[in-house]
Enzyme design. Structure first.
Site, mmCIF file in Angstrom:
data_model
loop_
_atom_site.group_PDB
_atom_site.id
_atom_site.type_symbol
_atom_site.label_atom_id
_atom_site.label_comp_id
_atom_site.label_asym_id
_atom_site.label_seq_id
_atom_site.Cartn_x
_atom_site.Cartn_y
_atom_site.Cartn_z
ATOM 1 N N HIS A 200 0.814 -1.226 0.000
ATOM 2 C CA HIS A 200 0.000 0.000 0.000
ATOM 3 C C HIS A 200 0.839 1.264 0.000
ATOM 4 C CE1 HIS A 200 -3.291 -2.841 0.719
ATOM 5 N NE2 HIS A 200 -3.902 -1.982 -0.071
ATOM 6 N N GLU A 444 -11.586 -10.425 -5.184
ATOM 7 C CA GLU A 444 -10.152 -10.392 -4.882
ATOM 8 C C GLU A 444 -9.691 -11.621 -4.109
ATOM 9 O OE1 GLU A 444 -9.203 -6.870 -2.651
ATOM 10 O OE2 GLU A 444 -10.965 -7.022 -1.394
ATOM 11 N N ASP A 468 -4.944 -8.304 -4.495
ATOM 12 C CA ASP A 468 -5.162 -9.395 -3.552
ATOM 13 C C ASP A 468 -5.435 -10.711 -4.262
ATOM 14 O OD1 ASP A 468 -4.848 -8.454 -0.878
ATOM 15 O OD2 ASP A 468 -6.498 -7.094 -1.291
ATOM 16 N N CYS A 515 -9.681 -2.976 -10.683
ATOM 17 C CA CYS A 515 -9.165 -1.804 -9.966
ATOM 18 C C CYS A 515 -7.849 -2.108 -9.270
ATOM 19 C CB CYS A 515 -10.197 -1.273 -8.977
ATOM 20 S SG CYS A 515 -10.554 -2.435 -7.649
HETATM 21 C C1 PEP Z 1 -6.819 -5.057 -4.839
HETATM 22 O O1 PEP Z 1 -6.703 -5.896 -3.943
HETATM 23 O O2 PEP Z 1 -6.515 -5.262 -6.022
HETATM 24 C C2 PEP Z 1 -7.327 -3.715 -4.528
HETATM 25 C C3 PEP Z 1 -7.573 -2.850 -5.486
HETATM 26 O O3 PEP Z 1 -7.506 -3.361 -3.228
HETATM 27 P P1 PEP Z 1 -6.294 -3.020 -2.228
HETATM 28 O O4 PEP Z 1 -5.062 -2.805 -3.042
HETATM 29 O O5 PEP Z 1 -6.673 -1.806 -1.471
HETATM 30 O O6 PEP Z 1 -6.221 -4.232 -1.365
HETATM 31 MG MG MG Z 2 -7.614 -5.661 -2.054
#
Ligand code: PEP
Ligand code: MG
Length: 597
Positions: A200, A444, A468, A515
């Site tokens: 993140h 995910e 994920d 996403c």
């Molecule tokens: C993902 O897991 O691809 C996602 C977009 O959510 P995050 O990166 O916040 O876990």
């Molecule tokens: Mg995620």
């Protein structure tokens, strides 16, 4: 730049490129792990910088000693705090300070090395004194000396929100909450040992348009705060002790980068469609409300993922319904008719908040434990409150709610039930909301992908969270640089899951987006286009290159490429196929991508 272009005495350290861009500037090292004292030569130009670094470390040390003294005064007797008076005196010793600065100018050596050498000389002299009382002062000198050195190396407490000026942050690790509190104006770049492309911190760096490199080894780094380094966020390089010629090459690259950036910005109103007119919606991901400006600047057709957990990070009380409602309402109004997809808080994993501390901080396996909607069991108030705020904002624009970490149908039943009960509550109070507000889920987890045909009957849209999905399918920690080589979004297992999720969405007449970080990486765009994904949502700064790429693709080529890719048995075979096409039709975009590993 190729390594051979870089001259000898400077050092090139390889890491993983996670956020594109070039930065040249002074380092602020966070954490004592990097605090090694290495003798090295400096140029006369650097002397002033070194002396400022020393003076800043002395100031910081004095402030720390005074703070310690004050704490002690409150709890212990006055006489104990006098130890710190002696420590303060050492930091103000004009003889030592003058000697250190004079030697730095004369010998042209790094100031932490000179200071350490001079302090050792005094410590040895004091240790050989006949007077017991004076000899006992050795401990004080050692203590203060190591504190000053640690401060020169940035070993002082984390202070991300107010940096002493423009700095490149080098640290062992930065948590998402550290990154969220960064003084954006003054951070030139980030470099850490820990992390990966989908950690993140890396995702936030991209949102903030801050060049970043992770996976650097502390053993290779002999730098201290104040040193000038280069961060190459395209190739994943750190260059320490850069020669003037290298600085010049990188300064030219920085200028070129700005030119390309301006060119791409001019394209932000062009339609994101293939040459044969297949339109793909391009949306932005955002972490903090202030990210909206970049989304609009790069021509995003809405927010495809608002990671609302950041509203809960770096605070001890959750945001109230009213506070959240005002944030969401303000965002959707500014989006002028474009959709705002609000993902309910995805705390847990690597995103920790003291609000949910009792469940998440003791989790032995955080990514598989109390994360996201699972926290509802421990904190039954939080999710309904957030859903209420989202529903209230839905009266002011195209707001959609999205739930993360779905693994089974039962969860879906419960969540839809929560939305219904919040609607009832609002209705009974006469508070406006959109009865038709769309409800979507992130796909995910492998289990959600495998039952997508069933889930599709309960929701209005899917958004595939590849970050994920890759982590859980390939059993690879998405934030661990040691296993980054196994983190392969082009793995045939991932392609086949994305394909079957997309087919389930089509068969059930719902729309599907991606996403995760794959959506902003040019290497995967032809495959996702070929699958028929309706929307790609990414860091705002990736929208420009992705739009340019889509406008050079043909749908039938993308479909053919996908067909070939689905026959491949390894991730590399898939990459060879997509890169083959991209180097042919979009070499400019490939040179802008951050592919260095
Ligand atoms: C993902 O897991 O691809 C996602 C977009 O959510 P995050 O990166 O916040 O876990
Ligand atoms: Mg995620």
């Amino acid at each position: 730049m190729e390594p051979e272009e870089i001259q000898n005495s400077e050092k090139v350290i390889n890491g993983i490129a996670v956020s594109p861009g070039i930065a040249i500037g002074a380092v602020l090292v966070i954490g004592r792990k990097f605090a090694k004292i290495i003798e090295r030569s400096i140029t006369p130009d650097e002397v002033e910088f070194q002396i400022t670094k020393f003076q800043e470390a002395l100031d910081t040390t004095r402030a720390q000693i005074r703070a310690l003294q004050q704490n002690l005064n409150e709890t212990l007797k006055e006489k104990h705090s006098s130890i710190f008076d002696a420590h303060l005196l050492i930091t103000q010793d004009k003889m030592v300070i003058d000697e250190v600065e004079a030697a730095t100018k004369k010998e042209l050596k790094n100031i932490d090395y000179i200071f350490d050498r001079i302090m050792k000389k005094y410590i040895a002299a004091i240790a050989s004194m006949p007077d017991d009382y004076i000899r006992e002062r050795v401990g004080d000198f050692r203590d203060v000396s190591s504190r000053i050195i640690a401060n020169m190396h940035g070993g002082h407490d984390k202070q991300f929100d107010s940096l002493p000026g423009q700095r490149i942050i080098v640290a062992h690790d930065l948590t998402p909450s550290d990154t969220a509190s960064l003084d954006r104006e003054n951070v030139l770049a980030l470099a850490t040992e820990v992390g990966s492309r989908t950690s993140h911190t890396a995702i936030m760096a991209r949102s903030m348009e801050i060049p970043a490199v992770v996976g650097i080894s502390a053993d290779d780094l002999n730098i201290g705060s104040g040193d000038i380094i280069i961060v190459d966020g395209y190739k994943g390089l750190l260059i320490t002790n850069p020669k003037p010629a290298t600085l010049e090459i990188y300064a030219r690259r920085e200028t070129r980068e700005e030119e390309i950036h301006d060119e791409i910005l001019k394209e932000s109103t062009l339609r994101p469609e293939t040459v044969d007119r297949f339109r793909i919606q391009l949306a932005a991901n955002m972490e903090l409300p202030e990210d909206l400006a970049a989304a609009i600047k790069y021509g995003a057709a809405g927010i495809g993922l608002f990671r609302t957990e950041y509203l809960y990070i770096n605070r001890t009380e959750p945001p109230s319904v009213e506070e959240q409602f005002l944030i969401y309402k303000d965002l959707v109004e500014k989006l002028n008719g474009y959709p705002l997809i609000i993902r309910t808080f995805d705390l847990g994993g690597d995103k920790l908040s003291s609000i949910t501390e009792e469940a998440t901080h003791i989790d032995p396996n955080p990514f598989l434990g109390c994360r996201a909607i699972r926290l509802h069991l421990d904190f039954p108030e939080l999710l309904p409150q957030q859903i209420r705020a989202i529903l209230m904002a839905s009266a002011y624009g195209d707001v959609k709610v999205m739930f993360p970490m779905i693994t089974c149908m039962d969860e879906m039943g419960q969540l839809n039930g929560l939305v219904e009960s919040e609607k009832r509550e609002l209705r009974s109070k006469g508070i406006a909301y959109n009865e038709e507000m769309e409800i979507g889920i992130m796909i995910e987890t492998p289990s959600a992908a495998l039952i997508a045909d069933k889930l599709a009957k309960k929701v209005d849209f899917f958004s595939i969270g590849t970050n994920d999905l890759v982590q859980y399918t390939l059993a690879v920690d998405r934030g661990n640089e040691k296993v980054a080589y196994l983190y392969q979004p082009s793995h045939p297992a991932i392609l086949s899951l994305i394909k079957s999720v997309t087919e389930a969405a089509y068969e059930n007449g719902i729309w599907v987006s991606v996403c995760g970080e794959m959506a902003g990486d040019p290497r995967y765009i032809p495959l996702l286009v070929g699958m028929g994904i309706h929307e790609l949502s990414m860091s705002a700064s990736s929208i420009g290159p992705v739009r340019r790429l889509i406008r050079r693709l043909y749908m039938h080529d993308s479909e053919k490429l996908l067909e070939e890719a689905l026959k491949a048995s390894t991730a590399d075979e898939v990459l060879d196929l997509t890169e083959g096409l991209l180097y042919e039709i979009a070499p400019d975009i490939m040179s802008m991508a951050y592919l260095g590993e």
